[in-house]
Design a protein around this motif. Structure first.
Motif, PDB file in Angstrom:
ATOM      1  N   VAL A  46     -11.814 -15.755  45.818  1.00 27.76           N
ATOM      2  CA  VAL A  46     -12.384 -16.848  46.707  1.00 27.76           C
ATOM      3  C   VAL A  46     -10.494 -17.225  46.726  1.00 27.76           C
ATOM      4  CG1 VAL A  46     -11.615 -19.542  47.066  1.00 27.76           C
ATOM      5  CG2 VAL A  46     -13.605 -18.590  45.569  1.00 27.76           C
ATOM      6  N   ALA A  47      -9.935 -16.986  48.177  1.00 24.05           N
ATOM      7  CA  ALA A  47      -8.868 -16.786  48.628  1.00 24.05           C
ATOM      8  C   ALA A  47      -8.301 -17.965  49.385  1.00 24.05           C
ATOM      9  CB  ALA A  47      -7.682 -16.241  49.026  1.00 24.05           C
ATOM     10  N   GLU A  48      -7.085 -18.777  49.674  1.00 24.22           N
ATOM     11  CA  GLU A  48      -6.819 -20.071  50.512  1.00 24.22           C
ATOM     12  C   GLU A  48      -5.945 -19.580  51.641  1.00 24.22           C
ATOM     13  OE1 GLU A  48      -5.579 -24.826  50.617  1.00 24.22           O
ATOM     14  OE2 GLU A  48      -6.291 -23.625  48.524  1.00 24.22           O
ATOM     15  N   TYR A  49      -5.874 -19.685  52.355  1.00 23.94           N
ATOM     16  CA  TYR A  49      -4.782 -18.973  53.367  1.00 23.94           C
ATOM     17  C   TYR A  49      -4.758 -20.515  54.347  1.00 23.94           C
ATOM     18  CZ  TYR A  49      -6.857 -14.210  53.285  1.00 23.94           C
ATOM     19  OH  TYR A  49      -6.896 -13.423  52.047  1.00 23.94           O
ATOM     20  N   ASP A  50      -2.775 -20.648  54.395  1.00 16.96           N
ATOM     21  CA  ASP A  50      -2.512 -21.656  55.227  1.00 16.96           C
ATOM     22  C   ASP A  50      -2.858 -21.258  56.745  1.00 16.96           C
ATOM     23  OD1 ASP A  50      -0.686 -20.297  56.419  1.00 16.96           O
ATOM     24  OD2 ASP A  50       0.819 -20.370  55.561  1.00 16.96           O
ATOM     25  N   SER A  51      -2.803 -22.195  58.118  1.00 12.90           N
ATOM     26  CA  SER A  51      -2.947 -21.675  59.478  1.00 12.90           C
ATOM     27  C   SER A  51      -2.177 -20.325  59.788  1.00 12.90           C
ATOM     28  CB  SER A  51      -2.915 -23.043  60.361  1.00 12.90           C
ATOM     29  OG  SER A  51      -2.109 -23.486  60.387  1.00 12.90           O
ATOM     30  N   THR A  52      -1.290 -20.374  59.379  1.00 11.99           N
ATOM     31  CA  THR A  52      -0.643 -19.049  59.874  1.00 11.99           C
ATOM     32  C   THR A  52      -0.879 -18.253  59.168  1.00 11.99           C
ATOM     33  OG1 THR A  52       1.174 -18.760  58.329  1.00 11.99           O
ATOM     34  CG2 THR A  52       1.572 -19.849  60.267  1.00 11.99           C
ATOM     35  N   GLY A  53      -2.183 -18.103  58.355  1.00  6.07           N
ATOM     36  CA  GLY A  53      -2.856 -16.775  58.058  1.00  6.07           C
ATOM     37  C   GLY A  53      -2.201 -16.145  56.484  1.00  6.07           C
ATOM     38  N   VAL A  54      -0.578 -17.115  56.043  1.00  5.83           N
ATOM     39  CA  VAL A  54      -0.268 -16.745  54.378  1.00  5.83           C
ATOM     40  C   VAL A  54      -0.838 -17.035  53.539  1.00  5.83           C
ATOM     41  CG1 VAL A  54       1.905 -17.840  52.969  1.00  5.83           C
ATOM     42  CG2 VAL A  54       1.771 -17.162  55.467  1.00  5.83           C
ATOM     43  N   LYS A  55      -1.921 -16.457  52.357  1.00  3.67           N
ATOM     44  CA  LYS A  55      -2.145 -16.481  51.026  1.00  3.67           C
ATOM     45  C   LYS A  55      -1.647 -17.706  50.749  1.00  3.67           C
ATOM     46  CE  LYS A  55      -4.274 -13.605  49.389  1.00  3.67           C
ATOM     47  NZ  LYS A  55      -5.361 -12.017  48.449  1.00  3.67           N
ATOM     48  N   ILE A  56      -1.717 -18.671  50.038  1.00  3.60           N
ATOM     49  CA  ILE A  56      -1.932 -19.306  49.293  1.00  3.60           C
ATOM     50  C   ILE A  56      -2.253 -19.679  47.824  1.00  3.60           C
ATOM     51  CG2 ILE A  56      -0.010 -21.096  51.150  1.00  3.60           C
ATOM     52  CD1 ILE A  56      -2.732 -23.296  50.892  1.00  3.60           C
ATOM     53  N   ALA A  57      -3.340 -19.472  48.104  1.00  8.05           N
ATOM     54  CA  ALA A  57      -3.594 -19.312  46.060  1.00  8.05           C
ATOM     55  C   ALA A  57      -4.787 -18.714  46.415  1.00  8.05           C
ATOM     56  CB  ALA A  57      -4.588 -20.817  45.817  1.00  8.05           C
ATOM     57  N   GLU A  58      -5.378 -17.809  45.107  1.00 11.63           N
ATOM     58  CA  GLU A  58      -6.258 -16.458  44.595  1.00 11.63           C
ATOM     59  C   GLU A  58      -7.011 -17.507  43.608  1.00 11.63           C
ATOM     60  OE1 GLU A  58      -7.670 -12.487  46.027  1.00 11.63           O
ATOM     61  OE2 GLU A  58      -5.711 -12.550  45.550  1.00 11.63           O
ATOM     62  N   TRP A  59      -8.461 -17.238  43.103  1.00  7.98           N
ATOM     63  CA  TRP A  59      -9.033 -17.027  42.045  1.00  7.98           C
ATOM     64  C   TRP A  59     -10.090 -16.354  42.300  1.00  7.98           C
ATOM     65  CZ3 TRP A  59      -8.980 -20.684  45.555  1.00  7.98           C
ATOM     66  CH2 TRP A  59      -7.897 -22.124  45.359  1.00  7.98           C
ATOM     67  N   ASN A  60      -9.763 -15.165  40.899  1.00  4.53           N
ATOM     68  CA  ASN A  60     -10.532 -14.196  40.716  1.00  4.53           C
ATOM     69  C   ASN A  60     -11.740 -14.690  40.013  1.00  4.53           C
ATOM     70  OD1 ASN A  60     -11.143 -11.537  39.388  1.00  4.53           O
ATOM     71  ND2 ASN A  60      -9.342 -10.808  40.821  1.00  4.53           N
ATOM     72  N   ALA A  61     -12.833 -14.198  40.308  1.00  4.48           N
ATOM     73  CA  ALA A  61     -13.979 -14.588  39.120  1.00  4.48           C
ATOM     74  C   ALA A  61     -14.599 -13.055  38.312  1.00  4.48           C
ATOM     75  CB  ALA A  61     -15.285 -14.304  40.303  1.00  4.48           C
ATOM     76  N   ASP A  62     -13.512 -12.433  37.483  1.00  2.00           N
ATOM     77  CA  ASP A  62     -13.926 -11.388  36.951  1.00  2.00           C
ATOM     78  C   ASP A  62     -14.898 -10.336  36.793  1.00  2.00           C
ATOM     79  OD1 ASP A  62     -11.678 -12.559  35.573  1.00  2.00           O
ATOM     80  OD2 ASP A  62     -12.868 -14.251  34.871  1.00  2.00           O
ATOM     81  N   GLY A  63     -14.828  -9.752  38.247  1.00  2.00           N
ATOM     82  CA  GLY A  63     -16.195  -8.757  39.061  1.00  2.00           C
ATOM     83  C   GLY A  63     -17.639  -9.223  38.814  1.00  2.00           C
ATOM     84  N   LYS A  64     -17.321 -11.167  39.240  1.00  2.00           N
ATOM     85  CA  LYS A  64     -18.753 -11.626  38.982  1.00  2.00           C
ATOM     86  C   LYS A  64     -19.004 -12.017  40.555  1.00  2.00           C
ATOM     87  CE  LYS A  64     -19.557 -13.068  34.124  1.00  2.00           C
ATOM     88  NZ  LYS A  64     -19.754 -14.568  33.995  1.00  2.00           N
ATOM     89  N   ARG A  65     -20.259 -11.856  40.927  1.00  2.00           N
ATOM     90  CA  ARG A  65     -19.967 -12.769  42.387  1.00  2.00           C
ATOM     91  C   ARG A  65     -19.855 -13.898  42.922  1.00  2.00           C
ATOM     92  NH1 ARG A  65     -21.350 -11.392  47.117  1.00  2.00           N
ATOM     93  NH2 ARG A  65     -23.247 -12.262  48.762  1.00  2.00           N
ATOM     94  N   VAL A  66     -19.146 -14.098  43.711  1.00  2.22           N
ATOM     95  CA  VAL A  66     -19.313 -15.563  44.347  1.00  2.22           C
ATOM     96  C   VAL A  66     -19.139 -15.786  45.428  1.00  2.22           C
ATOM     97  CG1 VAL A  66     -17.023 -17.191  45.438  1.00  2.22           C
ATOM     98  CG2 VAL A  66     -16.864 -15.194  43.440  1.00  2.22           C
ATOM     99  N   SER A  67     -20.870 -16.592  45.582  1.00  7.32           N
ATOM    100  CA  SER A  67     -21.016 -17.001  46.983  1.00  7.32           C
ATOM    101  C   SER A  67     -20.399 -18.598  47.452  1.00  7.32           C
ATOM    102  CB  SER A  67     -22.391 -18.059  46.371  1.00  7.32           C
ATOM    103  OG  SER A  67     -23.255 -18.185  45.475  1.00  7.32           O
ATOM    104  N   ASP A  68     -20.188 -19.212  47.400  1.00 12.83           N
ATOM    105  CA  ASP A  68     -19.319 -21.024  47.852  1.00 12.83           C
ATOM    106  C   ASP A  68     -18.206 -21.244  46.977  1.00 12.83           C
ATOM    107  OD1 ASP A  68     -19.142 -22.387  49.803  1.00 12.83           O
ATOM    108  OD2 ASP A  68     -21.118 -23.415  48.888  1.00 12.83           O
ATOM    109  N   ALA A  69     -17.221 -22.358  47.684  1.00 11.12           N
ATOM    110  CA  ALA A  69     -16.074 -22.699  47.121  1.00 11.12           C
ATOM    111  C   ALA A  69     -16.084 -24.625  48.261  1.00 11.12           C
ATOM    112  CB  ALA A  69     -15.353 -21.651  47.565  1.00 11.12           C
ATOM    113  N   LEU A  70     -15.589 -24.515  46.899  1.00  5.30           N
ATOM    114  CA  LEU A  70     -15.822 -26.256  47.873  1.00  5.30           C
ATOM    115  C   LEU A  70     -14.604 -26.901  47.201  1.00  5.30           C
ATOM    116  CD1 LEU A  70     -16.692 -28.662  49.488  1.00  5.30           C
ATOM    117  CD2 LEU A  70     -18.100 -29.432  47.161  1.00  5.30           C
ATOM    118  N   ARG A  71     -12.922 -27.330  48.375  1.00  2.00           N
ATOM    119  CA  ARG A  71     -12.086 -28.382  47.236  1.00  2.00           C
ATOM    120  C   ARG A  71     -12.548 -29.854  47.691  1.00  2.00           C
ATOM    121  NH1 ARG A  71      -7.045 -27.217  48.668  1.00  2.00           N
ATOM    122  NH2 ARG A  71      -7.788 -25.257  47.604  1.00  2.00           N
ATOM    123  N   LEU A  72     -12.379 -30.313  46.482  1.00  2.00           N
ATOM    124  CA  LEU A  72     -12.950 -32.258  46.517  1.00  2.00           C
ATOM    125  C   LEU A  72     -11.678 -32.741  46.377  1.00  2.00           C
ATOM    126  CD1 LEU A  72     -14.508 -31.829  42.991  1.00  2.00           C
ATOM    127  CD2 LEU A  72     -14.896 -31.716  44.627  1.00  2.00           C
TER     128      LEU A  72
END
Length: 167
Positions: free
Chosen positions: A40-66
């Motif tokens: 999962v990567a987080e981008y600002d509105s200009t397209g700059v990546k501001i964070a990334e979370w790697n799932a260690d090769g496992k399948r990712v299907s959704d992400a949610l910010r609290l």
């Protein structure tokens, strides 16, 4: 990632990602949580990546910010909580939920009462894919569940809490 003006349908945010996204959610701070097959990567509105979370090769299907800044991520057969400082912990695994069995988490939703609704794609006893929805309360206990074997093509669930959510 493209965001359209809700009245004119003209794109006003256009973000080019390095790989093909599987899903996107806009956050309260106007950034974009972008789900890829294994991260999962987080981008600002200009397209700059501001964070990334790697799932260690496992399948990712959704992400949610609290609201507290924690990012929940559905990673294969578990839900992980990534703290704003970068650390993560496992919230729940499919094996801990009675009836989820060998399922893979497919969708996430946080309800106003704090429950976490998760969709789980699993193999039913007959061997065909099925979908289950579970609500997990703040203590990690299942408060309600729904099972479906009717449409094996479904992969996400959402509890509608008010009419304004779908009008």
């Amino acid at each position: 990632v493209v965001e359209l003006d809700p009245e004119t349908f003209v794109p006003f945010v256009w973000i080019k990602t390095e790989k093909e996204p599987c899903g996107v959610r806009k956050t309260r701070r106007n950034s974009y949580l972008t789900v890829f097959d294994d991260s999962v990567a987080e981008y600002d509105s200009t397209g700059v990546k501001i964070a990334e979370w790697n799932a260690d090769g496992k399948r990712v299907s959704d992400a949610l910010r609290l609201a507290d800044g924690t990012t929940l991520v559905a990673v294969a057969d578990e839900v992980r909580a990534y703290a704003p400082d970068g650390g993560f912990r496992r919230i729940v695994s499919a094996g801990e939920i009675d009836g989820a069995g060998d399922g893979m988490f497919s969708s996430l939703q946080r309800l106003a009462n704090g429950e976490l609704v998760v969709g789980v794609k699993r193999t039913s006893l007959a061997g065909s894919p099925a979908l289950a929805a579970f609500a997990i309360d703040r203590d990690g206990k299942v408060s309600w569940r729904i099972d479906s074997t009717v449409d094996a093509g479904m992969c996400a669930v959402q509890k509608i809490q008010g009419r304004e959510e779908y009008d």
